[in-house]
Design a protein around this motif. Structure first.
Motif, PDB file in Angstrom:
ATOM      1  N   ASP A 209      10.212 -17.018 -42.030  1.00 53.16           N
ATOM      2  CA  ASP A 209       9.671 -18.253 -41.474  1.00 53.16           C
ATOM      3  C   ASP A 209      10.118 -19.500 -42.223  1.00 53.16           C
ATOM      4  O   ASP A 209       9.914 -20.620 -41.741  1.00 53.16           O
ATOM      5  N   TYR A 210      10.689 -19.319 -43.397  1.00 52.04           N
ATOM      6  CA  TYR A 210      10.985 -20.475 -44.243  1.00 52.04           C
ATOM      7  C   TYR A 210      12.448 -20.615 -44.634  1.00 52.04           C
ATOM      8  O   TYR A 210      12.848 -21.680 -45.123  1.00 52.04           O
ATOM      9  N   CYS A 211      13.234 -19.585 -44.439  1.00 51.80           N
ATOM     10  CA  CYS A 211      14.534 -19.560 -45.092  1.00 51.80           C
ATOM     11  C   CYS A 211      15.560 -18.787 -44.271  1.00 51.80           C
ATOM     12  O   CYS A 211      15.234 -17.767 -43.657  1.00 51.80           O
ATOM     13  N   SER A 212      16.800 -19.267 -44.267  1.00 49.13           N
ATOM     14  CA  SER A 212      17.903 -18.497 -43.705  1.00 49.13           C
ATOM     15  C   SER A 212      18.279 -17.427 -44.714  1.00 49.13           C
ATOM     16  O   SER A 212      18.337 -17.683 -45.912  1.00 49.13           O
ATOM     17  N   LEU A 213      18.534 -16.237 -44.220  1.00 46.17           N
ATOM     18  CA  LEU A 213      18.920 -15.127 -45.086  1.00 46.17           C
ATOM     19  C   LEU A 213      20.277 -14.630 -44.608  1.00 46.17           C
ATOM     20  O   LEU A 213      20.425 -14.198 -43.462  1.00 46.17           O
ATOM     21  N   VAL A 214      21.298 -14.742 -45.489  1.00 45.44           N
ATOM     22  CA  VAL A 214      22.665 -14.391 -45.106  1.00 45.44           C
ATOM     23  C   VAL A 214      23.188 -13.297 -46.029  1.00 45.44           C
ATOM     24  O   VAL A 214      23.207 -13.460 -47.250  1.00 45.44           O
TER      25      VAL A 214
END
Length: 319
Positions: A209-214
């Motif tokens: 919900d808070y962060c892009s995860l790559v």
């Protein structure tokens, strides 16, 4: 390091801070340079000397190196420049999209296609809220989480992995609430061990919900996840479901290397590079030291020079 170079680094850093709206605390957090040192370094006409209880000394050079790395100042001449390869363009586009929509993306590309190089360049353009952690072949789950904690400059108050993951999520939520677009990049993800992969669901669920995860890696990452999914390892089917439609395959390397070999006049060297370099990384590993030595000796870049630099026999390499 001479005073002129130090001043140029600080001038470059000042422009970088203005461009990205960075405060001294932001620079300190990203580089590890102490705030009191930064205050001295950023003063107009600074002599770059500290005073500790009456003892004066020059601020150590490694702090200037850290600042130069952050703002992109080249202390030494660069013998390798970014080229607009299809891989670079695709990586930037996928990272921008993930960052804009705080989504989860898995970028898969060949070894040596520029994944790490390009992601670091992307992070330098988004210094406040983009964080890169590189997975290692010997990393445990705890090691990986500690790397993330360190990269985010979090003073962890608990020892358990779950507590640290919640603290990571809190930091990302804080950044998002202040209008940033936090992005966590886990590079060389093919090295993630089973325990780390199985725990990715928890990391995903806390950050989604808070962060892009790559996740950036080779096709070995996909193979590892598929194997664990077939064995129904805890957390893997759930994690696979969450990333399934975030998989992005990068274009294959163009092994004609037209963008990199256009300025090389020695046709024998071009042929050697085409026959022996399997990717951009290997091309870099030949051309950078050879170009440096060619300049030192005042000689043209040639196959003969490359053979001398690397002590290579006649003919093509066999491995």
């Amino acid at each position: 390091m001479d005073q002129i170079t130090k001043k140029e680094i600080i001038q470059s850093l000042t422009a970088y801070m203005q461009e990205h709206n960075l405060k001294q605390a932001d620079v300190a957090n990203k580089t590890g340079v102490r705030k009191e040192y930064l205050s001295i370094m950023l003063k107009e006409n600074s002599d770059f000397m500290y005073d500790a209880g009456g003892t004066r000394g020059f601020i150590p050079n490694h702090h200037f190196h850290a600042l130069a790395t952050m703002c992109g100042y080249q202390i030494e001449k660069a013998y390798w420049s970014l080229q607009p390869t299809p891989q670079t363009s695709a990586i930037i586009a996928h990272l921008e999209d993930a960052r804009s929509h705080h989504s989860t993306v898995v970028l898969i590309g060949e070894t040596g296609c520029g994944k790490s190089f390009t992601s670091k360049m992307f992070a330098s353009k988004n210094p406040i809220d983009t964080f890169i952690v590189t997975a290692g072949s010997s990393d445990t789950l705890g090691d990986l989480i500690d790397k993330i904690v360190s990269e985010l400059n979090i003073h962890a108050t608990g020892k358990s992995k779950s507590v640290k993951i919640r603290q990571i999520a809190t930091k990302m939520k804080f950044l998002k609430n202040y209008g940033h677009k936090p992005t966590l990049i886990i590079d060389e993800s093919e090295y993630l061990k089973q325990a780390a992969l199985c725990a990715m669901k928890e990391l995903y669920d806390n950050l989604a919900d808070y962060c892009s995860l790559v996740f950036i890696g080779t096709d070995q990452l996909v193979e590892n996840i598929e194997k664990l999914k077939k064995r129904n390892k805890s957390g893997i089917p759930q994690f696979h479901r969450r990333i399934k439609f975030g998989l992005r395959l990068l274009p294959h390397i163009d092994r004609s290397y037209k963008l990199f070999l256009a300025d090389i006049e020695d046709r024998h060297l071009r042929k050697f590079l085409l026959n022996n370099c399997g990717n951009y990384g290997e091309l870099h590993d030949v051309l950078v030291p050879a170009s440096r030595e060619a300049e030192r000796l005042g000689e043209p870049l040639s196959l003969d020079l490359v053979r001398k630099v690397f002590n290579l026999p006649e003919g093509n390499l066999v491995w």
